[in-house]
Design a protein around this motif. Structure first.
Motif, PDB file in Angstrom:
ATOM      1  N   UNK A 110       0.831  -1.202   0.000  1.00 29.62           N
ATOM      2  CA  UNK A 110       0.000   0.000   0.000  1.00 29.62           C
ATOM      3  C   UNK A 110       0.869   1.256   0.000  1.00 29.62           C
ATOM      4  N   UNK A 111       2.031   1.154   0.644  1.00 30.84           N
ATOM      5  CA  UNK A 111       2.953   2.287   0.685  1.00 30.84           C
ATOM      6  C   UNK A 111       3.370   2.664  -0.737  1.00 30.84           C
ATOM      7  N   UNK A 112       3.724   1.661  -1.521  1.00 27.48           N
ATOM      8  CA  UNK A 112       4.153   1.942  -2.889  1.00 27.48           C
ATOM      9  C   UNK A 112       2.980   2.496  -3.691  1.00 27.48           C
ATOM     10  N   UNK A 113       1.811   1.897  -3.522  1.00 32.80           N
ATOM     11  CA  UNK A 113       0.630   2.417  -4.210  1.00 32.80           C
ATOM     12  C   UNK A 113       0.385   3.880  -3.823  1.00 32.80           C
ATOM     13  N   UNK A 114       0.455   4.186  -2.532  1.00 32.88           N
ATOM     14  CA  UNK A 114       0.153   5.555  -2.113  1.00 32.88           C
ATOM     15  C   UNK A 114       1.254   6.511  -2.555  1.00 32.88           C
ATOM     16  N   UNK A 115       2.480   5.991  -2.756  1.00 34.42           N
ATOM     17  CA  UNK A 115       3.542   6.840  -3.301  1.00 34.42           C
ATOM     18  C   UNK A 115       3.198   7.302  -4.711  1.00 34.42           C
ATOM     19  N   UNK A 116       2.625   6.396  -5.468  1.00 35.99           N
ATOM     20  CA  UNK A 116       2.210   6.754  -6.825  1.00 35.99           C
ATOM     21  C   UNK A 116       1.120   7.821  -6.771  1.00 35.99           C
ATOM     22  N   UNK A 117       0.183   7.635  -5.847  1.00 33.75           N
ATOM     23  CA  UNK A 117      -0.880   8.627  -5.653  1.00 33.75           C
ATOM     24  C   UNK A 117      -0.266   9.983  -5.274  1.00 33.75           C
ATOM     25  N   UNK A 118       0.701   9.983  -4.345  1.00 32.55           N
ATOM     26  CA  UNK A 118       1.354  11.234  -3.948  1.00 32.55           C
ATOM     27  C   UNK A 118       1.999  11.900  -5.152  1.00 32.55           C
ATOM     28  N   UNK A 119       2.703  11.106  -5.945  1.00 29.85           N
ATOM     29  CA  UNK A 119       3.437  11.693  -7.069  1.00 29.85           C
ATOM     30  C   UNK A 119       2.472  12.360  -8.041  1.00 29.85           C
ATOM     31  N   UNK A 120       1.332  11.729  -8.267  1.00 29.13           N
ATOM     32  CA  UNK A 120       0.390  12.345  -9.198  1.00 29.13           C
ATOM     33  C   UNK A 120      -0.210  13.618  -8.602  1.00 29.13           C
ATOM     34  N   UNK A 121      -0.436  13.603  -7.281  1.00 27.46           N
ATOM     35  CA  UNK A 121      -0.942  14.818  -6.641  1.00 27.46           C
ATOM     36  C   UNK A 121       0.093  15.941  -6.751  1.00 27.46           C
ATOM     37  N   UNK A 122       1.364  15.601  -6.506  1.00 31.26           N
ATOM     38  CA  UNK A 122       2.414  16.626  -6.598  1.00 31.26           C
ATOM     39  C   UNK A 122       2.473  17.179  -8.020  1.00 31.26           C
ATOM     40  N   UNK A 123       2.308  16.293  -9.009  1.00 31.04           N
ATOM     41  CA  UNK A 123       2.378  16.752 -10.399  1.00 31.04           C
ATOM     42  C   UNK A 123       1.345  17.839 -10.656  1.00 31.04           C
ATOM     43  N   UNK A 124       0.172  17.738 -10.058  1.00 28.28           N
ATOM     44  CA  UNK A 124      -0.819  18.779 -10.337  1.00 28.28           C
ATOM     45  C   UNK A 124      -0.700  19.959  -9.379  1.00 28.28           C
ATOM     46  N   UNK A 125      -0.259  19.722  -8.132  1.00 29.95           N
ATOM     47  CA  UNK A 125      -0.219  20.818  -7.159  1.00 29.95           C
ATOM     48  C   UNK A 125       1.086  21.608  -7.219  1.00 29.95           C
ATOM     49  N   UNK A 126       2.193  20.903  -7.377  1.00 33.51           N
ATOM     50  CA  UNK A 126       3.504  21.550  -7.317  1.00 33.51           C
ATOM     51  C   UNK A 126       4.378  21.038  -8.456  1.00 33.51           C
ATOM     52  N   UNK A 127       4.056  21.446  -9.698  1.00 42.44           N
ATOM     53  CA  UNK A 127       4.784  20.887 -10.843  1.00 42.44           C
ATOM     54  C   UNK A 127       6.297  21.131 -10.767  1.00 42.44           C
ATOM     55  N   UNK A 128       6.716  22.244 -10.145  1.00 40.73           N
ATOM     56  CA  UNK A 128       8.167  22.487 -10.057  1.00 40.73           C
ATOM     57  C   UNK A 128       8.815  21.433  -9.166  1.00 40.73           C
ATOM     58  N   UNK A 129       8.115  21.041  -8.107  1.00 39.44           N
ATOM     59  CA  UNK A 129       8.652  20.007  -7.232  1.00 39.44           C
ATOM     60  C   UNK A 129       8.748  18.684  -7.987  1.00 39.44           C
ATOM     61  N   UNK A 130       7.725  18.371  -8.757  1.00 36.24           N
ATOM     62  CA  UNK A 130       7.762  17.112  -9.507  1.00 36.24           C
ATOM     63  C   UNK A 130       8.933  17.104 -10.481  1.00 36.24           C
ATOM     64  N   UNK A 131       9.111  18.226 -11.188  1.00 34.70           N
ATOM     65  CA  UNK A 131      10.207  18.286 -12.153  1.00 34.70           C
ATOM     66  C   UNK A 131      11.551  18.083 -11.450  1.00 34.70           C
ATOM     67  N   UNK A 132      11.691  18.667 -10.241  1.00 34.89           N
ATOM     68  CA  UNK A 132      12.941  18.495  -9.505  1.00 34.89           C
ATOM     69  C   UNK A 132      13.090  17.048  -9.045  1.00 34.89           C
ATOM     70  N   UNK A 133      12.005  16.439  -8.569  1.00 32.73           N
ATOM     71  CA  UNK A 133      12.056  15.040  -8.140  1.00 32.73           C
ATOM     72  C   UNK A 133      12.574  14.148  -9.252  1.00 32.73           C
ATOM     73  N   UNK A 134      12.124  14.449 -10.461  1.00 36.07           N
ATOM     74  CA  UNK A 134      12.452  13.591 -11.596  1.00 36.07           C
ATOM     75  C   UNK A 134      13.703  14.063 -12.334  1.00 36.07           C
ATOM     76  N   UNK A 135      14.252  15.190 -11.938  1.00 39.45           N
ATOM     77  CA  UNK A 135      15.420  15.712 -12.647  1.00 39.45           C
ATOM     78  C   UNK A 135      15.093  16.083 -14.077  1.00 39.45           C
ATOM     79  N   UNK A 136      13.880  16.589 -14.302  1.00 37.94           N
ATOM     80  CA  UNK A 136      13.422  16.896 -15.659  1.00 37.94           C
ATOM     81  C   UNK A 136      13.540  18.398 -15.902  1.00 37.94           C
ATOM     82  N   UNK A 137      14.470  18.814 -16.775  1.00 38.65           N
ATOM     83  CA  UNK A 137      14.648  20.240 -17.017  1.00 38.65           C
ATOM     84  C   UNK A 137      13.751  20.740 -18.138  1.00 38.65           C
TER      85      UNK A 137
END
Ligand code: HDD
Ligand code: HEM
Ligand code: HEM
Lengths: 334, 433
Positions: B229-256
């Motif tokens: 469930x932890x891994x599943x909820x991590x995926x949920x968190x990542x998608x939430x971050x993508x919509x709420x804090x796109x700059x954070x997501x880009x930094x998490x992924x190292x995507x310039x």
């Protein structure tokens, strides 16, 4: 005077502070007597103190957290001013709190003799140090030395808390808590009569020491805390001071005549009157002279929700606390 | 380092220290309650011994958790007065509720630790359940406060002044759900695996010890039960971050660079100057797939945001990858445990399995630390995302190096003592020579 949500939250804060002094303060006092254990029953005294503290100190400590949380939710600006101007003494309180709590559990946990003694000493020293700094910090709020002008603390980081008045408040807190703790310990149902007598003598000694310190603090407040001093000249002040003195004298008399349960009540009344009276005298200032509880209050909706949360929380809290105390401090605690 | 950096370091250090004890404060009472329930139902004294020994360990950890938590409540004002003056009225609510959760936890902790022979077994057990509940609730409330810093809600800003405060909406902000779920599970995963590791270690010396076998079984049940469930909820968190804090997501992924069909980049060395992530393992289109459930979806890169609004990309990206790696390792352990359990119809005790559980012991806690680095460093330069910069909130107090060093030394000292005392206690357990 109109009863506003801000006034109610401020009152709850004062009540929480008084309970913290009565409960958490006494735990510090216990720690002081731990170090001052002397005579043939020194070991037994330390055991009784440790037994009295162990089940309840963490719950008692939460009252401090409640005060802080109410302060920063209900009066965020006052919190910001206090934590800025009093950064140094507050940090020292925190170091004391960390050392007190951890040394106490380490001592219980460690089975070998020498480290236990060392933890005991560290525990006791932090029990002197922490309430001293707490008294200094609260005293500093009354000095009028901390100024908050145009949204800035303008008096730096040493204002107030190094004044003679604030330092006397620190000493006062230490003696007061020592007095409370010794008075409570005379009632411990699991102690031998001789042990209770040891604590009776200590309570009497601390109670007597309290008198000159209180007089000194009052005398210093004329110049050192002018607004509180002015507050203490309002019409109700003589009654309040008189009642405090009566309770104090009664506590000493009842201790002298070995009516311990009543003595404890009198001591509780005395402390409540001292802190309650101080709050009234300082009213409506949170930090004299610039920060009042009205000009630092959060918006009404926050205060209302806070009151609802307090009411609901209280419904759960007081029965649970009652259960805890009955279990460990009640007559049938065996 | 300047005072600002010292203030941030002091906050991060204090939180990083507290979270270890807080997570144990959430997870361990549940284990104690399970063991005690097993004792009451079966009458097997091993379970009682286990509950008592876990409780003994908990007593020291809880005290350190309580004092380090107290430090935090003051530090919010000591270090960030500008933040608290603005935010106190908005997010004080969860902190006040947390206060009651602390009462619940502390009161019943006293009852639990010192009431073994003053209460009937079921009442004693009930007080243990109250401790567990208090722990979970205090974690939930404080995490909603943090979620608000990441996804502020429940107020308006008119002419630079905050108005129209709604503390309930602030508490139920858009980031609360994913942070609360992910953090609560993390506490169970980390505690479960850490406890399992201790007992697996002793089982490697004596595989017949009933005490350690039962203990391992319970701890594994909690840890392995939550890890998927932890891994599943991590995926949920990542998608939430993508919509709420796109700059954070880009930094998490190292995507310039923004792109359609963005690859998932694992590892590598993000470089802000060249805007590349050298040496990363790339999985084509995987990031788009994970974030939008569509391999061709467009994902915002850091180039969308002003340079001044970037967090520290290296640290955020590496912390994120480290957390995910830990997550998958723990997931693999859980799958292995379930497989062995099903095959043997009994506690898995193969040597290689016990060894991998010992290795898993610290990983849950390391993942928690790394996860908070992602959340908190990824939030920078904002203290309230998009509303207030961290720099505007810091105290004017000079010389923050002094409290930073003092608390660091103090906490290091406490850590050493706690480890020494716990080690001694482990060695006193049955069959642990
Ligand atoms: C046992 C610990 C643990 C494990 C195994 C994982 N995490 Fe985690 N993660 C946390 C412990 C944690 C945390 C420390 O609890 C955080 C910090 C803030 C929060 O809400 O949870 C976190 C935050 C966090 C965030 C940022 C949330 C935010 O900033 O709002 C994301 C996107 C993920 N995690 C994603 C994952 C993924 C995809 C994982 C899977 C493999 C994973 N986590 C495993
Ligand atoms: C316990 C788990 C947590 C950890 C390990 C953690 C970690 C950190 C770290 C590393 C920083 C420094 C970031 C930086 O300045 O670069 C930080 C800052 C901060 N965190 Fe957290 N955090 C945690 C939870 C929380 C929660 C629940 C709150 C709730 C209010 C919170 C409030 C803050 C504040 C006010 C700052 C300072 C301002 C800032 O740097 O943005 N943290 N935290
Ligand atoms: C995500 C991060 C956090 C989680 C999950 C968490 C959870 C907990 C838990 C479960 C406890 C009680 C258990 C124990 O004593 O070991 C605790 C204690 C405490 N926490 Fe935290 N906490 C977090 C961050 C914070 C922050 C940011 C603050 C400050 C604002 C804080 C303030 C406190 C206080 C004051 C206590 C002491 C309560 C007592 O006296 O018993 N915590 N925390």
């Amino acid at each position: 005077m109109e009863i506003t949500p801000a006034l109610l939250v401020a009152s709850c804060m004062v009540v929480a502070l008084i309970i913290y002094a009565l409960m958490g303060g006494a735990d510090f006092g216990g720690g002081m007597w731990h170090l001052l254990g002397t005579g043939p029953r020194a070991k037994e005294q330390q055991k009784a103190i440790s037994r009295a503290l162990a089940p309840i100190w963490e719950a008692n400590h939460v009252w401090l957290i409640l005060v802080i949380v109410l302060l920063f939710t209900g009066f965020p600006n006052a919190f910001a001013v206090m934590m800025t101007a009093l950064h140094i003494p507050v940090t020292l309180i925190l170091i004391g709190i960390v050392l007190r709590g951890s040394a106490f559990v380490f001592r219980k946990y460690d089975r070998s003799e020498a480290p236990r003694r060392r933890w005991g000493v560290l525990f006791s020293l932090s029990c002197f140090f922490t309430p001293f700094m707490e008294g200094v910090t609260v005293g500093a709020l009354a000095t009028g030395d901390i100024r908050f002008v145009d949204g800035q603390v303008t008096t730096g980081f040493f204002a107030g808390w190094l004044s003679p008045f604030a330092l006397t408040c620190g000493v006062f807190a230490v003696v007061l808590f020592a007095f409370l703790a010794a008075t409570y310990l005379t009632v411990d149902p699991e102690s031998e009569p001789e042990l209770r007598d040891d604590f009776r003598r200590r309570a009497l000694a601390a109670g007597l020491c309290l008198v000159p310190v209180a007089i000194a603090a009052f005398a210093l407040s004329r110049n050192g805390a002018p607004e509180v001093f002015a507050g203490l000249t309002r019409w109700w002040a003589p009654f309040l001071l008189g009642a405090t003195a009566v309770f104090g004298a009664a506590a000493l008399f009842l201790l002298w005549t070995r009516r311990f349960a009543l003595a404890r009540m009198a001591a509780i009344g005395q402390v409540t009157l001292i802190l309650g009276g101080w709050s009234l005298a300082q009213f409506p200032k949170l930090v004299t002279p610039d920060v009042t509880f009205a000009n630092s209050a959060a918006p009404a909706i926050t205060l209302r929700l806070l009151l609802i949360a307090l009411a609901l929380g209280g419904l759960f809290l007081f029965p649970s606390l009652f259960f805890l105390y009955r279990l460990f401090k009640g007559r049938d605690a065996h | 380092m300047d005072d600002f950096l010292f203030a941030r370091s002091q906050m991060g250090m204090s939180l990083g220290f507290h979270i270890i004890f807080a997570a144990i404060g959430i997870g361990l009472p549940v284990l104690m309650a399970i063991a005690e329930a097993a004792w009451i139902r079966t009458g097997n004294p091993v379970y009682l011994d286990l509950a008592k020994r876990w409780a003994r360990g908990a007593s020291i950890l809880f005290a350190v958790g309580a004092v380090s938590g107290t430090v935090l409540s003051f530090e919010l004002g000591l270090l960030w007065p500008g933040f608290m003056a603005k935010a106190g009225a908005i997010i004080g609510m969860p902190f006040s509720l947390e206060g009651f959760a602390f009462f619940m936890e502390a009161i019943f902790l006293g009852v639990y630790f010192h009431g073994w022979d003053r209460l009937s077994p079921w009442w004693h057990w009930t007080s243990g359940v109250m401790v567990a509940l208090g722990g979970v609730l205090s974690g939930v409330f404080v995490v909603t406060a943090n979620a608000w810093m990441n996804a502020p809600a429940g107020f308006k800003i008119v002419d630079g002044k905050i108005t129209d405060i709604d503390p309930v909406a602030a508490m139920l902000n858009p980031a609360s759900a994913h942070e609360v779920i992910h953090m609560t599970l993390a506490a169970f995963v980390a505690t479960g695996f850490a406890v399992a590791a201790v007992h697996a270690f002793f089982l490697l010396r004596d595989r017949q010890s009933e005490f350690h076998r039962r203990a391992l079984g319970m701890a594994l049940a909690v840890g392995c039960g939550c890890a998927p469930f932890q891994v599943w909820s991590g995926d949920y968190s990542a998608r939430a971050v993508a919509s709420l804090q796109p700059a954070k997501l880009a930094a998490m992924e190292g995507l310039y660079h923004s792109m359609k069909g963005a690859p998932l980049m694992i590892g590598g060395v993000p470089n802000d100057k060249t805007r590349t992530n050298a040496y990363a393992i790339q999985i084509p289109r995987a990031l788009s797939l994970l974030v939008a459930r569509d391999p061709g979806a467009w994902v915002a890169g850091l180039e969308e945001f002003p340079r001044a609004d970037w967090p520290n990309v290296k640290l955020v990206h590496w912390s994120f990858d480290f957390m995910v790696a830990c997550g998958f390792y723990l997931l693999a352990c859980s799958i292995a445990a379930a497989w062995l359990w099903w095959r043997k119809r009994g506690l898995p005790d193969a040597r290689w399995f016990l060894r991998s559980i010992v290795l898993a012991g610290p990983l849950g806690f390391l993942a928690i630390e790394a996860g908070w680095m992602v959340t908190e460093l990824g939030r920078q330069p904002w203290i309230i995302y998009g509303v207030m910069r961290t720099k505007e909130a810091v105290t004017p107090m000079p010389g923050i190096a002094v409290p930073f060093i003092s608390f660091t030394v103090l906490y290091l000292f406490l850590s050493v003592i706690v480890v020494v005392l716990l080690r001694r206690q482990f060695l006193e357990a049955p069959d642990s020579k």
